[in-house]
Motif scaffolding. Structure first.
Motif, mmCIF file in Angstrom:
data_model
loop_
_atom_site.group_PDB
_atom_site.id
_atom_site.type_symbol
_atom_site.label_atom_id
_atom_site.label_comp_id
_atom_site.label_asym_id
_atom_site.label_seq_id
_atom_site.Cartn_x
_atom_site.Cartn_y
_atom_site.Cartn_z
ATOM 1 N N ALA A 248 8.622 -15.404 -10.871
ATOM 2 C CA ALA A 248 8.131 -14.617 -9.741
ATOM 3 C C ALA A 248 7.633 -13.278 -10.269
ATOM 4 C CB ALA A 248 9.250 -14.406 -8.723
ATOM 5 N N PRO A 249 6.754 -12.600 -9.540
ATOM 6 C CA PRO A 249 6.242 -11.301 -10.005
ATOM 7 C C PRO A 249 7.342 -10.257 -10.086
ATOM 8 C CG PRO A 249 5.539 -11.736 -7.745
ATOM 9 C CD PRO A 249 6.145 -13.000 -8.255
ATOM 10 N N MET A 250 7.249 -9.401 -11.096
ATOM 11 C CA MET A 250 8.202 -8.309 -11.305
ATOM 12 C C MET A 250 7.408 -7.040 -11.563
ATOM 13 S SD MET A 250 10.837 -10.232 -13.915
ATOM 14 C CE MET A 250 9.495 -10.707 -15.020
ATOM 15 N N GLN A 251 8.056 -5.891 -11.368
ATOM 16 C CA GLN A 251 7.404 -4.602 -11.619
ATOM 17 C C GLN A 251 8.323 -3.706 -12.445
ATOM 18 O OE1 GLN A 251 7.673 -5.528 -8.037
ATOM 19 N NE2 GLN A 251 5.851 -6.760 -8.456
ATOM 20 N N ARG A 252 7.702 -2.900 -13.289
ATOM 21 C CA ARG A 252 8.420 -1.865 -14.024
ATOM 22 C C ARG A 252 7.575 -0.592 -13.994
ATOM 23 N NH1 ARG A 252 12.342 -3.981 -17.568
ATOM 24 N NH2 ARG A 252 13.081 -1.825 -17.725
ATOM 25 N N GLU A 253 8.252 0.540 -13.857
ATOM 26 C CA GLU A 253 7.557 1.833 -13.871
ATOM 27 C C GLU A 253 7.561 2.385 -15.298
ATOM 28 O OE1 GLU A 253 6.019 3.219 -11.212
ATOM 29 O OE2 GLU A 253 6.583 1.434 -10.061
ATOM 30 N N VAL A 254 6.393 2.669 -15.816
ATOM 31 C CA VAL A 254 6.256 3.234 -17.165
ATOM 32 C C VAL A 254 5.167 4.307 -17.137
ATOM 33 C CG1 VAL A 254 5.783 2.778 -19.599
ATOM 34 C CG2 VAL A 254 6.923 1.031 -18.225
ATOM 35 N N GLY A 255 5.527 5.507 -17.526
ATOM 36 C CA GLY A 255 4.538 6.576 -17.636
ATOM 37 C C GLY A 255 3.829 6.925 -16.343
ATOM 38 N N GLY A 256 4.500 6.725 -15.216
ATOM 39 C CA GLY A 256 3.892 7.052 -13.936
ATOM 40 C C GLY A 256 3.032 5.945 -13.355
ATOM 41 N N TYR A 257 2.987 4.800 -14.006
ATOM 42 C CA TYR A 257 2.215 3.656 -13.528
ATOM 43 C C TYR A 257 3.149 2.478 -13.279
ATOM 44 C CZ TYR A 257 -1.963 6.168 -14.976
ATOM 45 O OH TYR A 257 -2.962 7.111 -15.105
ATOM 46 N N THR A 258 2.734 1.601 -12.371
ATOM 47 C CA THR A 258 3.494 0.381 -12.111
ATOM 48 C C THR A 258 2.901 -0.750 -12.930
ATOM 49 O OG1 THR A 258 4.021 1.067 -9.853
ATOM 50 C CG2 THR A 258 4.236 -1.269 -10.363
ATOM 51 N N LEU A 259 3.722 -1.326 -13.783
ATOM 52 C CA LEU A 259 3.304 -2.492 -14.561
ATOM 53 C C LEU A 259 3.758 -3.746 -13.826
ATOM 54 C CD1 LEU A 259 2.871 -0.296 -16.664
ATOM 55 C CD2 LEU A 259 3.891 -1.783 -18.376
ATOM 56 N N HIS A 260 2.897 -4.747 -13.824
ATOM 57 C CA HIS A 260 3.182 -6.010 -13.143
ATOM 58 C C HIS A 260 3.447 -7.075 -14.207
ATOM 59 C CE1 HIS A 260 2.097 -4.508 -9.115
ATOM 60 N NE2 HIS A 260 1.382 -3.657 -9.839
ATOM 61 N N LEU A 261 4.619 -7.685 -14.129
ATOM 62 C CA LEU A 261 5.095 -8.577 -15.176
ATOM 63 C C LEU A 261 5.274 -9.995 -14.647
ATOM 64 C CD1 LEU A 261 6.259 -5.582 -15.688
ATOM 65 C CD2 LEU A 261 7.859 -6.689 -17.228
ATOM 66 N N ARG A 262 5.022 -10.958 -15.530
ATOM 67 C CA ARG A 262 5.315 -12.364 -15.278
ATOM 68 C C ARG A 262 5.923 -12.955 -16.554
ATOM 69 N NH1 ARG A 262 4.104 -15.325 -10.270
ATOM 70 N NH2 ARG A 262 2.688 -13.963 -9.099
ATOM 71 N N GLN A 263 7.178 -13.379 -16.470
ATOM 72 C CA GLN A 263 7.743 -14.140 -17.577
ATOM 73 C C GLN A 263 7.162 -15.547 -17.523
ATOM 74 O OE1 GLN A 263 12.015 -13.544 -16.906
ATOM 75 N NE2 GLN A 263 12.044 -12.251 -18.727
ATOM 76 N N PHE A 264 7.038 -16.180 -18.679
ATOM 77 C CA PHE A 264 6.509 -17.539 -18.699
ATOM 78 C C PHE A 264 7.142 -18.333 -19.834
ATOM 79 C CE2 PHE A 264 3.770 -15.127 -21.516
ATOM 80 C CZ PHE A 264 3.495 -15.999 -22.570
ATOM 81 N N GLU A 265 7.085 -19.652 -19.693
ATOM 82 C CA GLU A 265 7.614 -20.557 -20.708
ATOM 83 C C GLU A 265 6.499 -21.490 -21.136
ATOM 84 O OE1 GLU A 265 11.490 -22.383 -20.040
ATOM 85 O OE2 GLU A 265 11.741 -21.089 -18.281
ATOM 86 N N ALA A 266 5.966 -21.246 -22.326
ATOM 87 C CA ALA A 266 4.870 -22.075 -22.818
ATOM 88 C C ALA A 266 5.297 -23.530 -22.978
ATOM 89 C CB ALA A 266 4.358 -21.520 -24.143
ATOM 90 N N ALA A 267 6.552 -23.745 -23.378
ATOM 91 C CA ALA A 267 7.031 -25.119 -23.560
ATOM 92 C C ALA A 267 7.060 -25.871 -22.231
ATOM 93 C CB ALA A 267 8.422 -25.112 -24.190
ATOM 94 N N ARG A 268 7.437 -25.180 -21.168
ATOM 95 C CA ARG A 268 7.457 -25.819 -19.855
ATOM 96 C C ARG A 268 6.033 -26.114 -19.391
ATOM 97 N NH1 ARG A 268 11.141 -23.468 -15.069
ATOM 98 N NH2 ARG A 268 12.686 -24.254 -16.556
ATOM 99 N N TYR A 269 5.120 -25.209 -19.674
ATOM 100 C CA TYR A 269 3.716 -25.450 -19.336
ATOM 101 C C TYR A 269 3.224 -26.697 -20.061
ATOM 102 C CZ TYR A 269 -1.341 -24.759 -19.049
ATOM 103 O OH TYR A 269 -2.689 -24.938 -18.838
ATOM 104 N N ALA A 270 3.573 -26.809 -21.349
ATOM 105 C CA ALA A 270 3.112 -27.943 -22.146
ATOM 106 C C ALA A 270 3.693 -29.263 -21.650
ATOM 107 C CB ALA A 270 3.477 -27.732 -23.610
ATOM 108 N N SER A 271 4.930 -29.231 -21.152
ATOM 109 C CA SER A 271 5.579 -30.468 -20.723
ATOM 110 C C SER A 271 5.221 -30.863 -19.298
ATOM 111 C CB SER A 271 7.111 -30.324 -20.829
ATOM 112 O OG SER A 271 7.582 -29.333 -19.923
#
Length: 241
Positions: free
Chosen positions: A8-31
């Motif tokens: 699911a989408p995640m956010q982190r604040e760095v340097g006054g900006y909001t970063l939008h993060l997505r963890q992913f699993e390449a192995a799961r994508y491949a399978s």
């Protein structure tokens, strides 16, 4: 297209900006090879030149583009598949400054709307896994001068964190400056000036060829954030148009 490889989408604040993060699993994508009727977030699909790429490359690309859409949507810009420009740099919509990065399991992006006529905003992000101890001497000698090494020696982070942070900071600067200069830079085209551990930031100044290409020896402020075994950096500079 199967999206189970993405978090699911995640956010982190760095340097006054909001970063939008997505963890992913390449192995799961491949399978779970995507079916023709599956759905990706925002309806994204692979560009033609990546349809025959290995699954890992496809997963990294899609995760980064989904994070970019998260960032665009948060900035009030319609989410869209970013075209691939020269040197494979993403092409952001007009009036938007943005940046994408990924390591082996995390993609992130930042997007900021800018007003015409304002000083140019240069913005870049990077994520790097902690550099292996055995590789440290060679990488440090590649990215840092003796002057920079002296600054690293005064930082309380361990050697791997210091070198990884500097490596990532310079990568962030490269990405921030690329839209301005249209070419990649060398690690010695910027020089570490200060390191503020209390506030998690450092400054890098353009030197040599980069300063000539950019039109000034600008100073970039780079904020960093460590998360377990990886560092996230964000470089920013308000440059005269």
């Amino acid at each position: 297209m199967n999206e189970s490889f993405l978090s699911a989408p995640m956010q982190r604040e760095v340097g006054g900006y909001t970063l939008h993060l997505r963890q992913f699993e390449a192995a799961r994508y491949a399978s779970h090879q995507p079916s023709s009727h599956g759905i990706m977030p925002y309806g994204l699909t692979l560009p033609e030149d990546l349809q025959r790429a290995v699954a890992k490359r496809q997963a990294e690309f899609l995760a980064g583009r989904v994070a970019a859409c998260d960032a665009l949507q948060a900035a009030g810009v319609p989410p869209q598949m970013l075209a691939v420009g020269e040197h494979r740099a993403p092409r952001w919509p007009q009036g938007v400054v943005g940046s994408i990065s990924h390591n082996e399991d995390l993609a992130l992006a930042v997007a900021q709307r800018v007003e015409s006529g304002a000083d140019a905003l240069l913005l870049g992000v990077d994520v790097e896994s902690r550099i292996d101890e055995r590789s440290l001497p060679a990488i440090q000698s590649t990215i840092a001068t003796a002057q920079e090494a002296a600054i690293l020696a005064r930082v309380s982070l361990n050697a791997a964190q210091c070198v990884t942070t500097l490596f990532s900071a310079k990568e962030s600067l490269f990405k921030a400056l690329y839209p301005r200069v249209g070419q990649y830079l060398d690690f010695h085209d910027s020089c570490l000036q200060t390191w503020d551990e209390e506030n998690g930031r450092l400054t890098l100044q353009l030197v040599q060829r980069a300063a000539e290409l950019a039109g000034g020896a600008w100073v970039f402020e780079v904020h960093y954030l460590w998360d377990e075994q990886r560092v996230i950096t964000l470089a920013q500079c308000h440059a005269s148009s």
